[in-house]
Structures are given as structure tokens and as C-alpha cells.
Design a protein around this motif. Structure first.
Motif, PDB file in Angstrom:
ATOM      1  N   GLY A 240      25.963  27.554  21.760  1.00  0.00           N
ATOM      2  CA  GLY A 240      24.739  28.114  21.192  1.00  0.00           C
ATOM      3  C   GLY A 240      24.628  29.609  21.413  1.00  0.00           C
ATOM      4  O   GLY A 240      25.264  30.188  22.297  1.00  0.00           O
ATOM      5  N   VAL A 241      23.823  30.245  20.576  1.00  0.00           N
ATOM      6  CA  VAL A 241      23.637  31.696  20.609  1.00  0.00           C
ATOM      7  C   VAL A 241      22.155  31.997  20.776  1.00  0.00           C
ATOM      8  O   VAL A 241      21.297  31.408  20.094  1.00  0.00           O
ATOM      9  CB  VAL A 241      24.167  32.346  19.306  1.00  0.00           C
ATOM     10  CG1 VAL A 241      23.933  33.848  19.320  1.00  0.00           C
ATOM     11  CG2 VAL A 241      25.649  32.031  19.129  1.00  0.00           C
ATOM     12  N   ARG A 242      21.842  32.909  21.659  1.00  0.00           N
ATOM     13  CA  ARG A 242      20.453  33.282  21.923  1.00  0.00           C
ATOM     14  C   ARG A 242      19.969  34.218  20.824  1.00  0.00           C
ATOM     15  O   ARG A 242      20.614  35.217  20.508  1.00  0.00           O
ATOM     16  CB  ARG A 242      20.359  33.987  23.274  1.00  0.00           C
ATOM     17  CG  ARG A 242      18.961  34.065  23.866  1.00  0.00           C
ATOM     18  CD  ARG A 242      18.486  32.724  24.341  1.00  0.00           C
ATOM     19  NE  ARG A 242      17.136  32.793  24.916  1.00  0.00           N
ATOM     20  CZ  ARG A 242      16.371  31.743  25.079  1.00  0.00           C
ATOM     21  NH1 ARG A 242      16.803  30.541  24.714  1.00  0.00           N
ATOM     22  NH2 ARG A 242      15.167  31.854  25.615  1.00  0.00           N
ATOM     23  N   VAL A 243      18.821  33.897  20.210  1.00  0.00           N
ATOM     24  CA  VAL A 243      18.253  34.712  19.143  1.00  0.00           C
ATOM     25  C   VAL A 243      16.762  34.903  19.389  1.00  0.00           C
ATOM     26  O   VAL A 243      16.167  34.243  20.242  1.00  0.00           O
ATOM     27  CB  VAL A 243      18.465  34.075  17.747  1.00  0.00           C
ATOM     28  CG1 VAL A 243      19.933  33.915  17.440  1.00  0.00           C
ATOM     29  CG2 VAL A 243      17.733  32.744  17.643  1.00  0.00           C
ATOM     30  N   CYS A 244      16.170  35.792  18.603  1.00  0.00           N
ATOM     31  CA  CYS A 244      14.727  36.012  18.654  1.00  0.00           C
ATOM     32  C   CYS A 244      14.188  35.931  17.229  1.00  0.00           C
ATOM     33  O   CYS A 244      14.765  36.520  16.305  1.00  0.00           O
ATOM     34  CB  CYS A 244      14.413  37.381  19.260  1.00  0.00           C
ATOM     35  SG  CYS A 244      12.637  37.665  19.531  1.00  0.00           S
ATOM     36  N   VAL A 245      13.112  35.192  17.037  1.00  0.00           N
ATOM     37  CA  VAL A 245      12.512  35.009  15.715  1.00  0.00           C
ATOM     38  C   VAL A 245      11.188  35.771  15.674  1.00  0.00           C
ATOM     39  O   VAL A 245      10.322  35.561  16.531  1.00  0.00           O
ATOM     40  CB  VAL A 245      12.275  33.510  15.419  1.00  0.00           C
ATOM     41  CG1 VAL A 245      11.752  33.324  14.003  1.00  0.00           C
ATOM     42  CG2 VAL A 245      13.563  32.718  15.620  1.00  0.00           C
ATOM     43  N   PRO A 246      11.026  36.675  14.691  1.00  0.00           N
ATOM     44  CA  PRO A 246       9.809  37.494  14.632  1.00  0.00           C
ATOM     45  C   PRO A 246       8.524  36.699  14.429  1.00  0.00           C
ATOM     46  O   PRO A 246       7.444  37.132  14.816  1.00  0.00           O
ATOM     47  CB  PRO A 246      10.069  38.419  13.440  1.00  0.00           C
ATOM     48  CG  PRO A 246      11.538  38.405  13.234  1.00  0.00           C
ATOM     49  CD  PRO A 246      11.994  37.050  13.653  1.00  0.00           C
ATOM     50  N   GLY A 247       8.618  35.526  13.796  1.00  0.00           N
ATOM     51  CA  GLY A 247       7.431  34.701  13.549  1.00  0.00           C
ATOM     52  C   GLY A 247       7.847  33.276  13.267  1.00  0.00           C
ATOM     53  O   GLY A 247       9.024  32.988  13.064  1.00  0.00           O
ATOM     54  N   ASP A 248       6.879  32.352  13.277  1.00  0.00           N
ATOM     55  CA  ASP A 248       7.196  30.955  12.978  1.00  0.00           C
ATOM     56  C   ASP A 248       7.847  30.846  11.605  1.00  0.00           C
ATOM     57  O   ASP A 248       7.427  31.520  10.648  1.00  0.00           O
ATOM     58  CB  ASP A 248       5.928  30.097  13.009  1.00  0.00           C
ATOM     59  CG  ASP A 248       5.377  29.918  14.423  1.00  0.00           C
ATOM     60  OD1 ASP A 248       6.115  30.229  15.388  1.00  0.00           O
ATOM     61  OD2 ASP A 248       4.218  29.484  14.554  1.00  0.00           O
TER      62      ASP A 248
ATOM     63  N   GLN B  19      22.786  41.286  12.178  1.00  0.00           N
ATOM     64  CA  GLN B  19      23.446  42.161  13.141  1.00  0.00           C
ATOM     65  C   GLN B  19      23.099  41.735  14.572  1.00  0.00           C
ATOM     66  O   GLN B  19      23.975  41.705  15.450  1.00  0.00           O
ATOM     67  CB  GLN B  19      23.045  43.611  12.900  1.00  0.00           C
ATOM     68  CG  GLN B  19      23.583  44.181  11.591  1.00  0.00           C
ATOM     69  CD  GLN B  19      23.047  45.575  11.295  1.00  0.00           C
ATOM     70  OE1 GLN B  19      22.051  46.020  11.888  1.00  0.00           O
ATOM     71  NE2 GLN B  19      23.697  46.285  10.375  1.00  0.00           N
ATOM     72  N   ALA B  20      21.829  41.412  14.800  1.00  0.00           N
ATOM     73  CA  ALA B  20      21.403  40.974  16.129  1.00  0.00           C
ATOM     74  C   ALA B  20      22.099  39.671  16.518  1.00  0.00           C
ATOM     75  O   ALA B  20      22.466  39.475  17.683  1.00  0.00           O
ATOM     76  CB  ALA B  20      19.890  40.796  16.163  1.00  0.00           C
ATOM     77  N   PHE B  21      22.302  38.779  15.548  1.00  0.00           N
ATOM     78  CA  PHE B  21      22.966  37.509  15.834  1.00  0.00           C
ATOM     79  C   PHE B  21      24.427  37.742  16.241  1.00  0.00           C
ATOM     80  O   PHE B  21      24.897  37.173  17.230  1.00  0.00           O
ATOM     81  CB  PHE B  21      22.917  36.587  14.618  1.00  0.00           C
ATOM     82  CG  PHE B  21      23.494  35.224  14.882  1.00  0.00           C
ATOM     83  CD1 PHE B  21      22.675  34.182  15.279  1.00  0.00           C
ATOM     84  CD2 PHE B  21      24.851  34.983  14.758  1.00  0.00           C
ATOM     85  CE1 PHE B  21      23.199  32.928  15.557  1.00  0.00           C
ATOM     86  CE2 PHE B  21      25.386  33.736  15.039  1.00  0.00           C
ATOM     87  CZ  PHE B  21      24.553  32.711  15.436  1.00  0.00           C
ATOM     88  N   VAL B  22      25.155  38.548  15.468  1.00  0.00           N
ATOM     89  CA  VAL B  22      26.561  38.821  15.796  1.00  0.00           C
ATOM     90  C   VAL B  22      26.662  39.475  17.166  1.00  0.00           C
ATOM     91  O   VAL B  22      27.550  39.152  17.970  1.00  0.00           O
ATOM     92  CB  VAL B  22      27.217  39.699  14.718  1.00  0.00           C
ATOM     93  CG1 VAL B  22      28.642  40.079  15.121  1.00  0.00           C
ATOM     94  CG2 VAL B  22      27.248  38.975  13.372  1.00  0.00           C
ATOM     95  N   ALA B  23      25.745  40.402  17.454  1.00  0.00           N
ATOM     96  CA  ALA B  23      25.727  41.051  18.767  1.00  0.00           C
ATOM     97  C   ALA B  23      25.528  40.018  19.877  1.00  0.00           C
ATOM     98  O   ALA B  23      26.208  40.055  20.917  1.00  0.00           O
ATOM     99  CB  ALA B  23      24.624  42.106  18.822  1.00  0.00           C
TER     100      ALA B  23
ATOM    101  N   LEU C 157      26.213  36.805  19.735  1.00  0.00           N
ATOM    102  CA  LEU C 157      27.415  35.962  19.791  1.00  0.00           C
ATOM    103  C   LEU C 157      28.504  36.645  20.615  1.00  0.00           C
ATOM    104  O   LEU C 157      29.147  36.014  21.468  1.00  0.00           O
ATOM    105  CB  LEU C 157      27.909  35.669  18.381  1.00  0.00           C
ATOM    106  CG  LEU C 157      29.241  34.913  18.248  1.00  0.00           C
ATOM    107  CD1 LEU C 157      29.148  33.538  18.897  1.00  0.00           C
ATOM    108  CD2 LEU C 157      29.650  34.790  16.777  1.00  0.00           C
ATOM    109  N   LEU C 158      28.709  37.936  20.383  1.00  0.00           N
ATOM    110  CA  LEU C 158      29.700  38.683  21.156  1.00  0.00           C
ATOM    111  C   LEU C 158      29.344  38.693  22.639  1.00  0.00           C
ATOM    112  O   LEU C 158      30.213  38.536  23.509  1.00  0.00           O
ATOM    113  CB  LEU C 158      29.808  40.119  20.636  1.00  0.00           C
ATOM    114  CG  LEU C 158      30.385  40.301  19.230  1.00  0.00           C
ATOM    115  CD1 LEU C 158      30.310  41.764  18.827  1.00  0.00           C
ATOM    116  CD2 LEU C 158      31.826  39.806  19.168  1.00  0.00           C
ATOM    117  N   ALA C 159      28.060  38.885  22.929  1.00  0.00           N
ATOM    118  CA  ALA C 159      27.615  38.907  24.318  1.00  0.00           C
ATOM    119  C   ALA C 159      27.857  37.558  24.990  1.00  0.00           C
ATOM    120  O   ALA C 159      28.262  37.496  26.155  1.00  0.00           O
ATOM    121  CB  ALA C 159      26.138  39.275  24.382  1.00  0.00           C
ATOM    122  N   LYS C 160      27.643  36.474  24.254  1.00  0.00           N
ATOM    123  CA  LYS C 160      27.853  35.129  24.810  1.00  0.00           C
ATOM    124  C   LYS C 160      29.329  34.895  25.111  1.00  0.00           C
ATOM    125  O   LYS C 160      29.692  34.388  26.191  1.00  0.00           O
ATOM    126  CB  LYS C 160      27.356  34.074  23.823  1.00  0.00           C
ATOM    127  CG  LYS C 160      27.463  32.640  24.322  1.00  0.00           C
ATOM    128  CD  LYS C 160      26.550  32.411  25.525  1.00  0.00           C
ATOM    129  CE  LYS C 160      26.296  30.925  25.776  1.00  0.00           C
ATOM    130  NZ  LYS C 160      27.503  30.151  26.045  1.00  0.00           N
TER     131      LYS C 160
END
Length: 514
Positions: free
Chosen positions: A213-221, A274-278, A280-283
Motif C-alpha cells: 500500500g501507498v500512503r496518500v492524502c485526499v483533499p475532501g471526501d 505526482q504526490a502518489f508517485v513520490a 510510492l518511491l518513499a515507501k
């Protein structure tokens, strides 16, 4: 299979090892065997480990190589930028929405749909292998699509003002046309694309599952209607606002979603991609590339990718991946091609875009750092046209055209040419002023002369045209290298750098343009 064949081996060895028993010699031989026993055991164990290890490694590489799919290299352009157009390495990454091979189960639609490029970015690995810059190209960007190869072997004509993602659909193949997208990126940037990687829905989902899994942030529901605006009701909640870990179908939904967040456009979701790929790389970096983690990761990656012939084996893919291991997250930057809205399409902003390509060509990072691996001084010296004193243009007539918006460039190039003995038949503006790199155009029987001219313009391409003329069409690469022109950029344009994202930035920061 292995357990049924192995027991036969020691049986045969025991029969061969039994010597004839003759008199007193037997005792001496027995004693000598006794003294050598431990050493022989160690050597046999070492040999067994080596053989099994090599066989195991060979099996792994065969397995991984069997996963790799390559696209036809015959579809690459016949007029590509010179390999020396950049000191770094350029890798085009394409996210495909093709529904073939079971991808329709994840993305919906029909498996017979024409493949399209859902997202794309050009990863520039700087020559020092300590920095990397990824440039996102919006799929609705209006570009020139150069000639591309069709399934019947014929080539299309150049198309201007076309959407960028239309290049992937040239030929109407269900699996898409990666070579045409690569041709288009080379036309757009003037940079040679060293490798191209296409990732489909299934592969992307599998990759996120393998890493846990990859850590992400969602701006809203986010609700089902945000993913599918054709729904009549908003449906169930897919993502709650804030940080969370996603994988598989959820990860795919996250990177594809655009309605209900920001301005609801493709350009708006680029920041989240872009935030997702970043992330994923961090993970991957935090988990470490241990053998136990590398094999499943490599297995998932090779099963998910279609690559150019240059990356067509497991060892080449792994070697390339390992060459990136020393790039720090903070020195991995994500930017977007300079853009503006033109109706419901995206127009490229100039001269910012050409300055971006020139900065990458010069191996400058977002903040202006020279990431050329210590080769800048040598490159600069060889780039100066007047430093090539061994070039003689005696008896060669050539015209010069300014293919940029920079005034006076043609006259400067003409002075350099005449200084080397060429006869300049005239200077003028080219038919278009959006050339990123210099091109030497030549008619019948003049290729040898064109190559002589090209020695004064490092990185210039050669193009055969009709007639018998010989001409230089100057691009931004010449403007960047010419000492008398505007100085080469020391950093990316402010419009690009201000929106850059580092791979270690906060997950929830700057997630949409809209």
C-alpha cells in the motif's frame, strides 16, 4: 521434479568412487581419503551452493525476462534528436488506459477499446545520478505529432494542434502505440528519449499491493459519482478526507479521480498523481531493496510493463532501477510542462517550455544546481562553435534559418559559418519559431556536407528533404550554447520551479491546481 532426480546422483557417484582393493595400497588410500575428507566436504558444499545459486539466479532472470513485453522499435522516428542532446538520461513513463489483458475489469469499458495514454511524464535522470526531475505532460496538451508508423507499415503525416494523448492512439491499436508517444515527446522537447515504459491498470494495482500500500492524502471526501460522473447519485464513499493507505483498485481509483476535487480537470489531478508517485518511491526506499523485497517487486513490475527494446530483459530493467538507488528523495523533483488553458485544451507556454528543456539539456536542477557529473566545463568548451577550428566549410554553400523567437540568432550562426569557410547564401526566419533543437536539412547528394555543417552545432539532427539545398534551422539548443546569445539557463523557469514538488514533501500539501 527436483526431488525425483536428485537421489540418483549420489548413487552413481558412490559406484564411481569405489576403487579396486589391492593389497597394502588400500590402507594408504584410506588414510589419505580420511585426511582430505573435511576439505573435500567444504569444496563440495561450496560447489553445490555455487551451482544451485547460479541456477536459481538464472531461473529468476528467466522468469522475470519472460514477463517483459516490448513494443516494436521500428515505429520510432527516423529523425530523432542526437544522443548527445543531453548528458543525463531520459525515460518516458506512460500510464495506459488500455482495456486489453483483463484491464477492463479494473477500469471498466470494453477490451476492444483503443488504448489511450491516461498520464505521462518524462523522467530526466541527471548525469551525476544524484538528482532526478520528472516533467508531467498533460494529456490534453496541444502538440505536433510527427509521422508515426501504422500497423500496415506505412507512416502517418505530421499533425499539428493535436492532443498529446492522441499519439498513443495512432493506429487504433487496443494496446496503444508507445513508439508514437515517444516520437511526440522527442518532437516536443528536443531531448532524446533513452527508454520508454508503459504501465497498465493491472500492473499499477499489483505494484501497489506488493509494496503493502501507498500512503496518500485526499483533499475532501470522494464518492463513486466523483469517479464516474455519469452516475445519477453520488453513491458510496470511496475515500474520506485526509491521510490513508491505498492499494490495488483503491490506488487506481485515487490516481484516476478528478471530478469533485479541485477544478475537476485532468490538469488538476496531476498534482495528486505526482504526490502518489513520490509516496510510492518513499515507501520502496523505506522498505529497502533487499533480495526478499526486490524479487516480488521486480516480478510485479515486469508483469505490468511494456518497454522499449533497450529495456527488454530483466537484467537491463534491474540494472536501470539500481542505477537510481543513490538519488535522495529531496533531490527527486516533480514539475509540470508550462501550460495555460486554451478553451478546454492545454496550450504550451513559451518561452518557458523551451527554457525548461534547455535547463534539463544542460543538466540544471530546479534550483539551478549543476548536476552534470563534473562534465560541464568540457561540454561547454566543445559546445562553442568557434572552438572547432578543425572544421572547414570550403566550397560548401548553406542557408541559415532562425527557428526560435530570439532575434539575431541567424546572423550569429552565419558569422560562425563564414569564419570556418562556409558560403552563407542567406539568412531568414524559419517557417515556425518553436524549434527546440537545431536541424540540418539537406537535399539529394548533400548528406556528407550536412554532416560537416553539423560539426559546428553539437546535438543537431539531420533531416533529408526534397530538392538540392542545404540549410541550418536553428533551435533553442543553439541559443543556449552560443556564447554571444542569451546565457544558458542556470535554473528552471520560475513558473515551473515555483510549482515543483519534492518526493519528501508533506503528503497533504499542494494537491491540485484548481
Amino acid at each position: 521434479m527436483t526431488t525425483t532426480s536428485d537421489p540418483a546422483t549420489p548413487t552413481r557417484r558412490r559406484r564411481r568412487a569405489a576403487p579396486p582393493r589391492r593389497g597394502g595400497a588400500r590402507g594408504g588410500r584410506t588414510a589419505r581419503r580420511g585426511r582430505r575428507g573435511p576439505l573435500r566436504t567444504v569444496l563440495l558444499v561450496a560447489l553445490a551452493v555455487t551451482v544451485l545459486g547460479t541456477a536459481g539466479l538464472g531461473w529468476i532472470y528467466l522468469r522475470l525476462s519472460g514477463n517483459v513485453t516490448t513494443f516494436d522499435g521500428d515505429g520510432l522516428s527516423r529523425n530523432r534528436p542526437d544522443a548527445a542532446s543531453s548528458k543525463g538520461e531520459n525515460v518516458l513513463v506512460i500510464g495506459s488506459d488500455a482495456r486489453t489483458d483483463g484491464n477492463d475489469a479494473l477500469g471498466g469499458g470494453s477490451k476492444d477499446d483503443v488504448g489511450r495514454s491516461d498520464t505521462a511524464f518524462l523522467l530526466h535522470v541527471h548525469a551525476d545520478h544524484q538528482h532526478a526531475t520528472a516533467v508531467s505532460v498533460p494529456r490534453d496538451t496541444l502538440v505536433t505529432i510527427p509521422p508515426c508508423r501504422l500497423p500496415d507499415g506505412s507512416w502517418t503525416r505530421t499533425r499539428t494542434g493535436a492532443q498529446f494523448n492522441a499519439a498513443f492512439s495512432v493506429g487504433q491499436r487496443p494496446e496503444g502505440n508507445p513508439a508514437c508517444t515517444q516520437n511526440t515527446v522527442e518532437e516536443l522537447t528536443g531531448l532524446r528519449v533513452d527508454h520508454t515504459v508503459v504501465v497498465d491498470f493491472k500492473g499499477f494495482a499489483a505494484l501497489t499491493e506488493v509494496v503493502g500500500g501507498v500512503r496518500v492524502c485526499v483533499p475532501g471526501d470522494v464518492y463513486e459519482q466523483d469517479l464516474d460522473p455519469n452516475r445519477r447519485t453520488r453513491g458510496k464513499l470511496l475515500f474520506h478526507q485526509g491521510e490513508q493507505t491505498v492499494s490495488g483498485q483503491d490506488a487506481l481509483n485515487y490516481v484516476r479521480i478528478r471530478h469533485g476535487i479541485g477544478d475537476g480537470s485532468d490538469i488538476g489531478r496531476i498534482k495528486r498523481q505526482q504526490a502518489f508517485v513520490a509516496s510510492l518511491l518513499a515507501k520502496i526506499r523505506s522498505d529497502g531493496l533487499t533480495p526478499a523485497r526486490l524479487l516480488p517487486l521486480a516480478d510485479a513490475a515486469t508483469r505490468s510493463m511494456t518497454v522499449d527494446p533497450g529495456l527488454g530483459t530483466a537484467d537491463k530493467l534491474i540494472s536501470f532501477a539500481m542505477s537510481l538507488k543513490d538519488i535522495d528523495l529531496h533531490d527527486t523533483k516533480f514539475v509540470t510542462l508550462p501550460w495555460r488553458y486554451e478553451g478546454n485544451r492545454i496550450a504550451v507556454v513559451q518561452p518557458d517550455a523551451d527554457q525548461l528543456w534547455a535547463a534539463l539539456r544542460a543538466d540544471r536542477t530546479v534550483d539551478g544546481t549543476d548536476a552534470g557529473g563534473g562534465r560541464t566545463a568540457t561540454a561547454s568548451a566543445s559546445a562553442s562553435p568557434d572552438a572547432r577550428g578543425d572544421v572547414s566549410g570550403d566550397g560548401i554553400e548553406v542557408a541559415v534559418y532562425n527557428g526560435t523567437t530570439r532575434p539575431g540568432l541567424a546572423s550569429r550562426a552565419a558569422s560562425s559559418l563564414t569564419g570556418h569557410g562556409f558560403t552563407v547564401t542567406g539568412t531568414a526566419n524559419a517557417s515556425s519559431q518553436d524549434h527546440a533543437t537545431t536541424v540540418i536539412e539537406y537535399g539529394a547528394g548533400r548528406e556528407s556536407e550536412a554532416r560537416t555543417v553539423a560539426r559546428l552545432f553539437p546535438g543537431a539532427g539531420l533531416r533529408s528533404v526534397g530538392g538540392t539545398g542545404l540549410g541550418v534551422v536553428l533551435g533553442e539548443s543553439y541559443a543556449a550554447d552560443d556564447d554571444s546569445a542569451s546565457p544558458a539557463p542556470t535554473a528552471l523557469p520560475t513558473s515551473v520551479a515555483d510549482g515543483a514538488r519534492s518526493a519528501d514533501d508533506d503528503l497533504c500539501a499542494d494537491l491540485s491546481y484548481g
